[in-house]
Write an enzyme that holds these catalytic residues in place. Structure first.
Site, PDB file in Angstrom:
ATOM      1  N   ARG A  29      -1.325  23.937 -28.510  1.00  0.00           N
ATOM      2  CA  ARG A  29      -1.898  23.080 -29.555  1.00  0.00           C
ATOM      3  C   ARG A  29      -2.911  23.887 -30.370  1.00  0.00           C
ATOM      4  O   ARG A  29      -3.761  24.584 -29.802  1.00  0.00           O
ATOM      5  CB  ARG A  29      -2.588  21.857 -28.941  1.00  0.00           C
ATOM      6  CG  ARG A  29      -1.685  21.038 -28.024  1.00  0.00           C
ATOM      7  CD  ARG A  29      -0.554  20.402 -28.793  1.00  0.00           C
ATOM      8  NE  ARG A  29       0.318  19.629 -27.903  1.00  0.00           N
ATOM      9  CZ  ARG A  29       1.391  18.971 -28.315  1.00  0.00           C
ATOM     10  NH1 ARG A  29       1.741  18.998 -29.611  1.00  0.00           N
ATOM     11  NH2 ARG A  29       2.127  18.297 -27.453  1.00  0.00           N
ATOM     12  N   GLY A  39       0.179  39.266 -48.574  1.00  0.00           N
ATOM     13  CA  GLY A  39       0.784  40.525 -49.002  1.00  0.00           C
ATOM     14  C   GLY A  39      -0.305  41.365 -49.630  1.00  0.00           C
ATOM     15  O   GLY A  39      -1.232  40.835 -50.277  1.00  0.00           O
ATOM     16  N   GLY A  41      -0.919  43.520 -52.235  1.00  0.00           N
ATOM     17  CA  GLY A  41      -1.326  43.422 -53.632  1.00  0.00           C
ATOM     18  C   GLY A  41      -1.860  42.053 -54.000  1.00  0.00           C
ATOM     19  O   GLY A  41      -2.824  41.931 -54.771  1.00  0.00           O
ATOM     20  N   GLY A 227     -16.171  51.920 -39.656  1.00  0.00           N
ATOM     21  CA  GLY A 227     -16.426  52.144 -41.076  1.00  0.00           C
ATOM     22  C   GLY A 227     -15.257  52.821 -41.760  1.00  0.00           C
ATOM     23  O   GLY A 227     -14.095  52.533 -41.480  1.00  0.00           O
ATOM     24  N   ASP A 254      -7.574  44.969 -47.013  1.00  0.00           N
ATOM     25  CA  ASP A 254      -7.314  44.496 -48.374  1.00  0.00           C
ATOM     26  C   ASP A 254      -8.615  44.139 -49.091  1.00  0.00           C
ATOM     27  O   ASP A 254      -8.754  44.379 -50.295  1.00  0.00           O
ATOM     28  CB  ASP A 254      -6.384  43.278 -48.348  1.00  0.00           C
ATOM     29  CG  ASP A 254      -4.986  43.614 -47.850  1.00  0.00           C
ATOM     30  OD1 ASP A 254      -4.568  44.781 -47.989  1.00  0.00           O
ATOM     31  OD2 ASP A 254      -4.310  42.709 -47.329  1.00  0.00           O
ATOM     32  N   GLY A 289      -9.271  34.136 -39.953  1.00  0.00           N
ATOM     33  CA  GLY A 289      -7.885  34.402 -40.304  1.00  0.00           C
ATOM     34  C   GLY A 289      -7.673  35.054 -41.642  1.00  0.00           C
ATOM     35  O   GLY A 289      -8.226  36.109 -41.942  1.00  0.00           O
TER      36      GLY A 289
END
Length: 317
Positions: A29, A39, A41, A227, A254, A289
């Site tokens: 659960r 993604g 980009g 780092g 990213d 997340g």
């Protein structure tokens, strides 16, 4: 016309949830479920947009999941150009186990994409003539391995700056066949590129070798909680990551790249842009997340960088 054009050839719909314990067989659960456009980009465009910058996301997508991805980008307010493909856009899933603090990430390979389906990307890159073009993420199955190298050459011919964040054949072939402005491998990806695992000193040498042989003007090597390194013609600098209470490391790379490109596009000096990238990577770790970094967290963490006020041109609005 955008200052930054990002390219995502194998995007995702990113699902995320939390649970107490991950166990086999039993139903697990979840709570705090969320979904985000994903993604490499696309994530870079999300970060630049979050910081008030000017970015357009160019991406391939197909099927019902492609429609879902486009709707998520619309909701997030991301300026975009969608190119259709015959296959279905992939869906990735990550689960954070609260008991251990581990993230379990399930990432499908994604659809096969033909050279013909990729070709319109080249025309869009030519027509946009952006100052910075960021190609980030894996090459789809069946895509020509020189796809990013072709993009790099187009951008160079137009006087722009090509930024690359990928791995495997996409990284190897591009650095063999073209010159890029900035490449951002993780230390693991750089190790795969050179053919063996790297410690920090070996990573420094591998990054400088890419600069010396003209494959890249700058090489940023991200090292997680340790780092990052930045190699340029002037040498290698290291910046430690600020110490923060980690919630999830997803999207830290990213976020680092998005913030660094944002700063470079604002004509910051290189060292200041690098330090801002470090702050953004740490800011991403604070969020759950696939949420990526938040502007206010970057602002709070950036002054922690040594000499931050003297190493930039401009500031964070």
């Amino acid at each position: 016309m955008s200052t930054v054009l990002t390219i995502t050839l194998n995007p995702t719909v990113d699902l995320f949830a939390e649970t107490d314990v991950v166990r086999p067989v039993r139903k697990i659960r979840t709570s705090n479920d969320r979904c985000d456009p994903g993604g490499g980009g696309i994530n870079v465009a999300r970060v630049i947009t979050e910081m008030g910058g000017d970015a357009e996301a160019l991406f391939l997508c197909g099927g019902p999941t492609g429609t879902w991805l486009n709707a998520l980008l619309e909701k997030a307010g991301i300026r975009r150009h969608m190119l259709p493909i015959s296959g279905d856009t992939r869906v990735a899933y990550a689960v954070h186990e609260r008991g251990s603090g581990f993230d379990y990430r399930f990432v499908p390979a994604g659809p096969s994409v033909s050279a013909q389906e990729i070709e319109p990307c080249m025309e869009i890159i030519r027509s946009r003539n952006a100052r910075y073009v960021v190609a980030s993420g894996s090459l789809p199955a069946a895509a020509p391995p020189d796809t990013y190298a072709r993009m790099a050459r187009i951008v160079a011919e137009q006087g722009g700056r090509f930024v690359l964040d990928t791995s495997g054949d996409g990284l190897r072939v591009t650095l063999e066949q073209a010159r890029v402005f900035l490449v951002k491998p993780s230390i693991g990806e750089l190790g795969q590129f050179v053919g063996h695992e790297l410690d920090e000193q070996a990573a420094r040498e591998a990054a400088m070798n890419l600069v010396r042989r003209g494959a890249a003007e700058m090489v940023a090597v991200t090292m997680g909680a340790q780092g990052a390194l930045l190699a340029t013609a002037e040498g290698v600098m290291k910046m430690p990551a600020p110490r923060v209470k980690a919630r999830s490391a997803i999207g830290a790379g990213d976020s680092f790249l998005g913030a660094m490109v944002w700063a470079l596009a604002k004509d910051w000096v290189v060292k200041g842009a690098f330090h801002l990238g470090i702050a953004a990577g740490a800011a991403a770790v604070l969020t759950p997340g696939t949420q990526l970094c938040r502007h206010e967290d970057i602002r709070s963490l950036y002054p922690m960088s040594p000499n931050a006020n003297t190493e930039r041109e401009g500031g964070i609005d």
